[in-house]
Design an enzyme around this catalytic site. Structure first.
Site, mmCIF file in Angstrom:
data_model
loop_
_atom_site.group_PDB
_atom_site.id
_atom_site.type_symbol
_atom_site.label_atom_id
_atom_site.label_comp_id
_atom_site.label_asym_id
_atom_site.label_seq_id
_atom_site.Cartn_x
_atom_site.Cartn_y
_atom_site.Cartn_z
ATOM 1 N N LYS A 1 0.681 -1.060 -0.189
ATOM 2 C CA LYS A 1 0.024 -0.020 0.214
ATOM 3 C C LYS A 1 0.762 1.312 0.166
ATOM 4 C CE LYS A 1 -4.114 -1.972 1.849
ATOM 5 N NZ LYS A 1 -5.497 -1.903 2.934
ATOM 6 N N GLU B 1 -6.864 13.003 -1.712
ATOM 7 C CA GLU B 1 -6.354 13.463 -0.503
ATOM 8 C C GLU B 1 -6.506 12.491 0.590
ATOM 9 O OE1 GLU B 1 -9.165 16.285 1.301
ATOM 10 O OE2 GLU B 1 -7.849 17.039 2.502
ATOM 11 N N ASN C 1 -5.187 2.009 -1.765
ATOM 12 C CA ASN C 1 -5.412 0.709 -2.023
ATOM 13 C C ASN C 1 -6.077 0.369 -3.601
ATOM 14 O OD1 ASN C 1 -8.158 1.500 -1.787
ATOM 15 N ND2 ASN C 1 -8.935 -0.450 -0.883
ATOM 16 N N ALA D 1 -3.890 1.874 15.305
ATOM 17 C CA ALA D 1 -3.406 3.151 14.762
ATOM 18 C C ALA D 1 -2.580 2.637 13.659
ATOM 19 C CB ALA D 1 -2.554 3.902 15.653
ATOM 20 N N ARG E 1 -2.375 0.353 21.476
ATOM 21 C CA ARG E 1 -1.523 -0.465 22.194
ATOM 22 C C ARG E 1 -0.294 0.180 22.407
ATOM 23 N NH1 ARG E 1 0.252 -6.304 19.916
ATOM 24 N NH2 ARG E 1 1.234 -5.016 18.571
ATOM 25 N N TYR F 1 -12.495 -9.850 8.921
ATOM 26 C CA TYR F 1 -13.812 -10.453 8.745
ATOM 27 C C TYR F 1 -13.476 -11.961 8.368
ATOM 28 C CZ TYR F 1 -11.397 -9.591 4.210
ATOM 29 O OH TYR F 1 -10.416 -9.552 3.252
ATOM 30 N N GLY G 1 -16.040 -7.099 9.191
ATOM 31 C CA GLY G 1 -15.557 -6.187 8.098
ATOM 32 C C GLY G 1 -15.930 -6.708 6.399
HETATM 33 P P1 NDP Z 1 -1.338 -2.728 10.744
HETATM 34 O O1 NDP Z 1 -0.185 -3.928 10.972
HETATM 35 O O2 NDP Z 1 -1.000 -1.597 9.850
HETATM 36 O O3 NDP Z 1 -1.721 -2.274 12.232
HETATM 37 C C1 NDP Z 1 -2.000 -3.185 13.074
HETATM 38 C C2 NDP Z 1 -2.765 -2.521 14.466
HETATM 39 O O4 NDP Z 1 -3.431 -3.508 15.233
HETATM 40 C C3 NDP Z 1 -1.750 -1.570 15.179
HETATM 41 O O5 NDP Z 1 -2.497 -0.590 15.823
HETATM 42 C C4 NDP Z 1 -1.228 -2.499 16.286
HETATM 43 O O6 NDP Z 1 -0.730 -2.048 17.542
HETATM 44 C C5 NDP Z 1 -2.719 -3.496 16.588
HETATM 45 N N1 NDP Z 1 -2.311 -4.709 16.918
HETATM 46 C C6 NDP Z 1 -1.854 -5.899 16.384
HETATM 47 N N2 NDP Z 1 -1.955 -6.674 17.606
HETATM 48 C C7 NDP Z 1 -2.663 -6.501 18.468
HETATM 49 C C8 NDP Z 1 -2.861 -6.927 19.777
HETATM 50 N N3 NDP Z 1 -2.587 -8.179 19.889
HETATM 51 N N4 NDP Z 1 -3.241 -6.411 20.516
HETATM 52 C C9 NDP Z 1 -3.629 -5.012 20.453
HETATM 53 N N5 NDP Z 1 -3.411 -4.334 19.311
HETATM 54 C C10 NDP Z 1 -2.742 -5.168 18.365
HETATM 55 O O7 NDP Z 1 -2.463 -3.380 10.260
HETATM 56 P P2 NDP Z 1 -3.774 -2.703 9.287
HETATM 57 O O8 NDP Z 1 -4.174 -1.420 10.014
HETATM 58 O O9 NDP Z 1 -3.499 -2.763 7.914
HETATM 59 O O10 NDP Z 1 -4.992 -3.876 9.334
HETATM 60 C C11 NDP Z 1 -5.554 -3.794 10.580
HETATM 61 C C12 NDP Z 1 -6.760 -5.004 10.485
HETATM 62 O O11 NDP Z 1 -7.785 -4.462 9.622
HETATM 63 C C13 NDP Z 1 -6.135 -6.424 9.601
HETATM 64 O O12 NDP Z 1 -6.256 -7.554 10.581
HETATM 65 C C14 NDP Z 1 -7.111 -6.312 8.505
HETATM 66 O O13 NDP Z 1 -7.422 -7.555 8.447
HETATM 67 C C15 NDP Z 1 -8.241 -5.317 8.639
HETATM 68 N N6 NDP Z 1 -8.509 -4.795 7.478
HETATM 69 C C16 NDP Z 1 -9.959 -4.979 7.007
HETATM 70 C C17 NDP Z 1 -10.496 -4.352 5.914
HETATM 71 C C18 NDP Z 1 -11.687 -4.451 5.322
HETATM 72 O O14 NDP Z 1 -11.937 -4.253 4.136
HETATM 73 N N7 NDP Z 1 -12.678 -5.337 6.171
HETATM 74 C C19 NDP Z 1 -9.488 -3.640 5.162
HETATM 75 C C20 NDP Z 1 -7.999 -3.224 5.682
HETATM 76 C C21 NDP Z 1 -7.760 -3.801 6.799
HETATM 77 P P3 NDP Z 1 0.452 -1.450 17.743
HETATM 78 O O15 NDP Z 1 0.676 -0.016 16.733
HETATM 79 O O16 NDP Z 1 0.705 -0.982 19.263
HETATM 80 O O17 NDP Z 1 1.456 -2.522 17.155
#
Ligand code: NDP
Length: 281
Positions: free
Chosen positions: A73, A85, A94, A135, A159, A225, A247
């Site tokens: 991405k 934007e 994406n 985040a 976290r 999802y 999702g």
């Molecule tokens: P990233 O890897 O960019 O971010 C992961 C996030 O999850 C961070 O904030 C991380 O915290 C947190 N995290 C991971 N493990 C844990 C845990 N055990 N406890 C608490 N916090 C945790 O992933 P994305 O943001 O790209 O994606 C997040 C989720 O969203 C994915 O699982 C994906 O499947 C889903 N998604 C769904 C979509 C849809 O269309 N339905 C589209 C895009 C994503 P930290 O910063 O502290 O590491």
């Protein structure tokens, strides 16, 4: 029944690594068939360091656009000649659309989330207290579309609290937004809608949030999802949330945005959402 693809077929696809798990080909090809288009949507898996060269190799022929998923991405943003934007603020794209020498980058994830919440679930965000957990890229992409619906406030909890605070700072001009750690939620007012934008559910884990986050009757939305009732959704239900969603609708709605962007036709999302939905019980 399989359909022959002609030499003139308009091509689109999804680029990711791995990509075999992606539902995008199933979703897009269902809409292509429903519209009777001479088109095809395919999965592509270039090497991790080969996004630009791979995409460049696809250019110039029948390729109309690409969806982009993990881990490309950011590469998609770097590759594009023009960033929307949403993509610029999210720092991630994406979807890409090719027009001559231009490559336009978009981020439809957040719009997919908002469309699913508002249109499919019939839930109005305006005036509501919203909490988003996480985040990472998905949370980042959702902030602008969520704020555009004018919630009473949007809290981002993560976290790693510094990341949530940095996001809130970055988007502070776009609406009422605050960043915090999970520990800060103990004394917070309950939220009308809680969105889990972490990847914790992929490993059966959940953010350590107190049940008091969920206002009675609230909407709990899990971005992951296909996992059924995740620990997050279980906590939400036991804490009084009456509406639970995963999702799948977000996935299909962001796909619909890309489909319409490339082909000028908005597809019918309901049958595909129904086909892909796994009951939350
Ligand atoms: P990233 O890897 O960019 O971010 C992961 C996030 O999850 C961070 O904030 C991380 O915290 C947190 N995290 C991971 N493990 C844990 C845990 N055990 N406890 C608490 N916090 C945790 O992933 P994305 O943001 O790209 O994606 C997040 C989720 O969203 C994915 O699982 C994906 O499947 C889903 N998604 C769904 C979509 C849809 O269309 N339905 C589209 C895009 C994503 P930290 O910063 O502290 O590491």
């Amino acid at each position: 029944m399989s359909r022959a693809v002609t030499g003139a077929a308009v091509v689109a696809g999804v680029v990711g690594a791995p990509v075999t798990h992606s539902l995008s080909p199933l979703i897009h090809n269902a809409w292509i068939a429903a519209a009777g288009l001479d088109a095809v949507y395919a999965p592509f898996a270039p090497p991790a360091d080969g996004f630009s060269a791979f995409v460049q190799g696809l250019r110039g022929g029948a390729i109309r656009g690409l969806n982009v998923t993990v881990p490309f991405k950011l590469d998609a943003c770097a590759y594009a000649t023009d960033l929307s934007e949403r993509a610029r603020l999210a720092g991630a794209a994406n979807a890409i659309k090719f027009e001559g020498a231009r490559a336009y980058a978009e981020n439809f994830d957040g719009l997919g989330l908002v469309n699913d919440i508002e249109r499919n679930l019939g839930y109005r965000i305006e005036g509501k207290l919203i909490l988003m957990l996480g985040a990472g890229g998905a949370a980042r992409g959702a902030i602008l579309p969520l704020l555009a619906e004018k919630p009473a406030a949007l809290a981002i909890a993560n976290r790693t609290p510094e990341k949530a605070r940095a996001l809130a700072e970055q988007f502070s001009a776009c609406g009422d937004i605050v960043g915090m750690g999970y520990g800060d939620l103990a004394g917070a007012a309950p939220f009308d809608c809680v969105v889990n934008a972490t990847s914790a559910s992929l490993s059966g884990d959940m953010p350590s949030i107190p049940p008091t986050c969920f206002a009675g009757g609230c909407l709990a939305y899990e971005m992951v999802y296909g996992k059924g009732l995740t620990p997050f959704l279980r906590l939400a239900r036991s804490a009084g949330a009456v509406r639970l969603a995963d999702g799948v609708g977000m996935l299909v709605e962001q796909a619909a945005k890309a489909f319409a962007w490339w082909r000028g036709v908005r597809p019918d999302t309901a049958p595909v959402i129904e086909r892909l939905t796994i009951p939350l019980n």
